[in-house]
Design a protein around this motif. Structure first.
Motif, PDB file in Angstrom:
ATOM      1  N   ILE A 506      50.537  40.289  32.960  1.00 18.95           N
ATOM      2  CA  ILE A 506      49.126  39.800  32.772  1.00 18.95           C
ATOM      3  C   ILE A 506      48.977  38.662  31.969  1.00 18.95           C
ATOM      4  O   ILE A 506      49.794  38.507  31.082  1.00 18.95           O
ATOM      5  N   THR A 532      41.216  41.211  34.068  1.00 24.31           N
ATOM      6  CA  THR A 532      42.548  41.328  34.038  1.00 24.31           C
ATOM      7  C   THR A 532      43.113  40.152  35.186  1.00 24.31           C
ATOM      8  O   THR A 532      42.569  40.156  36.184  1.00 24.31           O
ATOM      9  N   PHE A 534      46.322  38.942  36.954  1.00 25.14           N
ATOM     10  CA  PHE A 534      47.663  39.665  37.293  1.00 25.14           C
ATOM     11  C   PHE A 534      48.313  38.396  38.213  1.00 25.14           C
ATOM     12  O   PHE A 534      47.716  38.060  39.168  1.00 25.14           O
ATOM     13  N   LYS A 555      49.844  47.602  34.910  1.00 27.45           N
ATOM     14  CA  LYS A 555      49.564  46.618  34.201  1.00 27.45           C
ATOM     15  C   LYS A 555      48.145  46.461  33.650  1.00 27.45           C
ATOM     16  O   LYS A 555      47.831  46.316  32.457  1.00 27.45           O
ATOM     17  N   SER A 556      47.263  46.870  34.564  1.00 27.30           N
ATOM     18  CA  SER A 556      45.803  46.728  34.205  1.00 27.30           C
ATOM     19  C   SER A 556      45.379  47.953  33.664  1.00 27.30           C
ATOM     20  O   SER A 556      44.177  47.985  33.174  1.00 27.30           O
TER      21      SER A 556
END
Length: 761
Positions: A506, A532, A534, A555-556
């Motif tokens: 991120i 976000t 990525f 990750k988000s």
């Protein structure tokens, strides 16, 4: 753009989507390359200048020999040629033993192929001829198809004896057939421009392989050092069996042979170290190998080493050159599978040395022409009973350090070898084989130094250390051909694993800049509220597309399945509540109608308590999506202008609607996919991106793509990813452009970070 003296810069421009960049940069709609038909036509067109270029390309000697400067180059070429020729003699004879051939064939190999490379080669400094690695590979083939067991007969006293003469003659036929097949393959690979294949042999693989070959060479020559006759083994684990057999024969060591080996080894190492230490003061290196060869032969002849002490000697060496002979075509199919490994290894060694020398002296070598030159050298040499040749690092270094400027030095060295074959070769009949073995040992010093790669790779790159180690172990245990195949496959698998298991991150914004970096690596990187960003460290393709989507959700913090399930539950709950309210409203309306009828008809008696009538009108209860705050997904709404403003996010506080309280499930309203590391797009990647737009759109999260190369944009267009729901305006030039666009759409002008279009660095 201004560039102040302080090193800062300031850029002011509009936020650029890909479509805006096409207009601003004047995107070409057609390729600058001529059409394929035109290129083919041009290549087939014959003209005098074109013919001249073709001839000079395929016969490089014609381009430099007419311009050869005798004053500048002759002295250096002659001196270096003499030095290399002196090295050819002991190395050619010694390496012939590695190929399981008699020493004279090593001298032949040091003569004829060198002359051919002089005509067709592009490197000015490499020395073509015998080399330990290729020699041991040829020896494994000759021993496999010409083992001692096939030539066992009855001796004079009734015991089984090996017909040495017949065995050696058959092995020469095998080596000639192998050399011819290797040469033809090299020529074909060069003509189809297959020189790039060597790029699949990484440096750790080559160094691990050559180190393993050095160990095999050492094991194969130990029998000459201790003076015993071991059984020849071939195939997997042959080196293990050879070592076990050698250890079992150590009690039968010939002491005289061992003493000769130790003394020769000591002298060779000592003088070579002195050559290295005083190389700047000496006009030329002391030819200690040739000196040891001559002295050992003289001592062996007068001391009767062969008859009195049982020392194994070279034997009769025929003088003169043999007439050319066509290789046995019946053996081509037999040696064809083994030829592939030798083609690759011989070319890899030669081209690596060639490119090193070319880089040092500022010229260029043609990798495909080098293949052709090696192939022609081998094919021509096969007719004169030579075996496979390649460049020798030790001789190439001597040729370069002694002042050699061109391949004229190779011609001079060939003259030295020719004189030896014609007049001097027969004098080395009493040379102990132990001397040749010690010469091989000393020349393996550089390869054994490659064991130092292990601690270095442990510190720098453990994956390369794995490649080195697997290559070394596989080559030792499985032999040269299978070991190389295993090494190449394992090396390719490591590349696949690196692509399949990349680093996902991120990105956060570095205040005061337009830079977005990995938040795990940089403490000052701050997350953009509601956005976000990525990124994957590798190309998205079919091997990692599914993991890319999983990592994006992880990750988000957005679990699409969970969010869609919650959304569906909420919609169902609201639907049930609406139906319940409608039923209540209908029941109340019906009761009201009954009361009205009662008032109009007085005869109806009212019993019991007086009922209080409440009029409840039907109400419209709209769906509440408090759990999915954020704008409607722009991927599924027409977005003709990238600067359209949208309402700000709803508050995170819960909402009351029909007695149902909903809370915000997440705060992300936009996801930006940084595809700057992507080098190609396949169909699986296109489908994955489409699914991301669709799934995130269903939970009201906008998706944007940033940082694509031009070729990636073209591939995305061809894959049909851009449609009425996914516009080209969702593709931005940089991550910063995408962030500014998302914040503008969300009307978040009071962000704490400095994210204005004017960025100071």
């Amino acid at each position: 753009m201004g560039v102040p003296s302080s090193g800062e810069f300031c850029v002011q421009r509009k936020v650029l989507a890909e479509s805006a960049l096409d207009e601003l940069g004047g995107r070409r709609t057609h390729s600058t390359k001529p059409p394929l038909a035109q290129r083919v036509k041009d290549s087939l067109r014959c003209s005098v200048p074109g013919l001249k270029r073709a001839v000079l390309k395929w016969v490089p000697v014609l381009s430099w020999l007419p311009q050869y400067s005798i004053r500048e180059n002759a002295v250096g070429d002659i001196v270096s040629g003499l030095s290399v020729g002196i090295m050819h003699l002991p190395q050619g004879m010694a390496y012939a033993l590695l190929a399981s051939l008699t020493p004279v064939f090593g001298l032949y190999t040091s003569l004829f192929p060198v002359m051919i490379y002089f005509i067709f080669g592009t490197s000015r400094h490499i020395s073509i001829g015998t080399f330990a690695v290729v020699s041991i590979m040829v020896g494994s083939v000759t021993e496999k198809f010409g083992p001692d067991s096939d030539f066992v007969g009855n001796g004079t006293n009734g015991t089984a004896e090996v017909d040495i003469e017949a065995r050696d003659a058959y092995r020469v036929q095998i080596s000639c057939a192998l050399t011819a097949v290797v040469g033809v393959l090299q020529i074909l690979f060069g003509l189809v421009r297959f020189g790039f294949v060597v790029t699949y042999l990484s440096e750790p693989l080559v160094r691990g392989y050559t180190t393993a070959v050095a160990v095999q060479v050492l094991l194969s020559q130990l029998k000459y050092v201790v003076g015993v006759h071991t059984t020849r083994f071939t195939g997997p684990l042959s080196q293990v069996y050879t070592l076990i057999d050698l250890c079992s024969l150590l009690p039968k060591t010939n002491i005289a042979t061992l003493v000769i080996s130790i003394v020769a080894l000591f002298v060779l190492i000592l003088v070579k170290e002195l050559n290295t230490y005083y190389r700047k003061k000496l006009p030329m290196s002391i030819p200690i190998e040739l000196i040891v060869l001559i002295v050992a032969t003289i001592i062996s002849y007068f001391a009767l080493f062969r008859t009195e002490y049982g020392v194994d000697v070279v034997g009769a060496i025929p003088s003169g050159l043999k007439a050319p002979r066509v290789p046995d075509g019946n053996l081509f199919i037999l040696v064809f599978p083994d030829a592939f490994a030798i083609v690759i290894v011989a070319y890899a060694i030669s081209i690596s040395i060639s490119k090193t020398m070319a880089l040092k002296h500022g010229y260029k070598v043609d990798s495909n022409q080098e293949l052709v030159a090696l192939g022609l050298s081998n094919v021509f040499g096969a007719f004169f009973q030579c075996y496979v040749v390649t460049a020798s690092l030790s001789r190439s270094l001597v040729q370069e350090s002694a002042g050699g400027k061109t391949q004229v030095a190779g011609v001079v060295s060939s003259i030295i070898v020719l004189i030896t074959i014609l007049k001097i070769g027969s004098l080395f009949a009493e040379l102990p084989k132990a001397i040749l073995a010690t010469i091989v040992f000393v020349n393996l010093k550089g390869m054994f130094k490659q064991f130092n790669d292990i601690p270095l790779l442990w510190k720098s790159n453990k994956m390369d250390l794995m490649i080195w180690s697997v290559t070394w172990v596989a080559t030792i245990l499985l032999n040269l051909d299978i070991g190389l195949a295993v090494a190449v496959v394992f090396s390719m698998l490591t590349v696949i694993f690196r692509i399949q298991l990349p680093r996902y991150s991120i990105l956060g914004h570095v205040a005061g800049t337009e830079l977005y970096v990995d938040m795990d690596a940089y403490e000052e990187a701050k997350l953009i509220p509601g956005v976000t960003i990525f990124r994957s460290s590798a190309t998205i393709c079919y091997t990692n597309a599914e993991m890319y989507l999983e990592a994006l959700q992880e990750k988000s913090g957005i679990n699409i399945i969970e969010q869609l399930t919650e959304k569906k539950k909420l919609e169902n709950k609201l639907k049930r509540q609406q139906e319940k309210e409608k039923k209540k409203a209908k029941k109340a309306a019906k009761k009201l109608q009954v009361d009205v009828n009662s008032e109009q008809n007085p005869s109806v008696k009212k019993k019991g308590k007086k009922h209080q009538t409440v009029l409840v009108s039907p109400t419209e209860v709209g769906p509440v999506y408090g759990g999915f705050d954020g704008q409607v997904n722009s991927a599924y709404q027409m977005d003709p202008e990238v600067s359209d403003a949208c309402p700000a996010d709803d508050d995170d506080s819960g909402k009351e609607n029909g007695g149902v309280k909903t809370e915000a499930r997440h705060r992300t309203h936009s996801v930006i996919l940084d595809l700057s590391t992507t080098s190609f797009v396949d169909t699986v990647t296109a489908k994955t991106l489409n699914n991301i737009f669709r799934d995130f759109g269903e939970i009201d999260v906008s998706v944007y793509i940033a940082g694509c190369q031009v070729c990636i944009v073209q591939q995305l267009k061809r894959a049909g990813i851009f449609s009425e729901s996914i516009l080209l305006n969702h593709l931005f030039v940089t991550v910063h452009d995408a962030v500014l666009h998302t914040l503008e759409r969300q009307a978040q002008k009071n962000v704490s970070q400095d994210l204005s279009c004017i960025t100071k660095m």
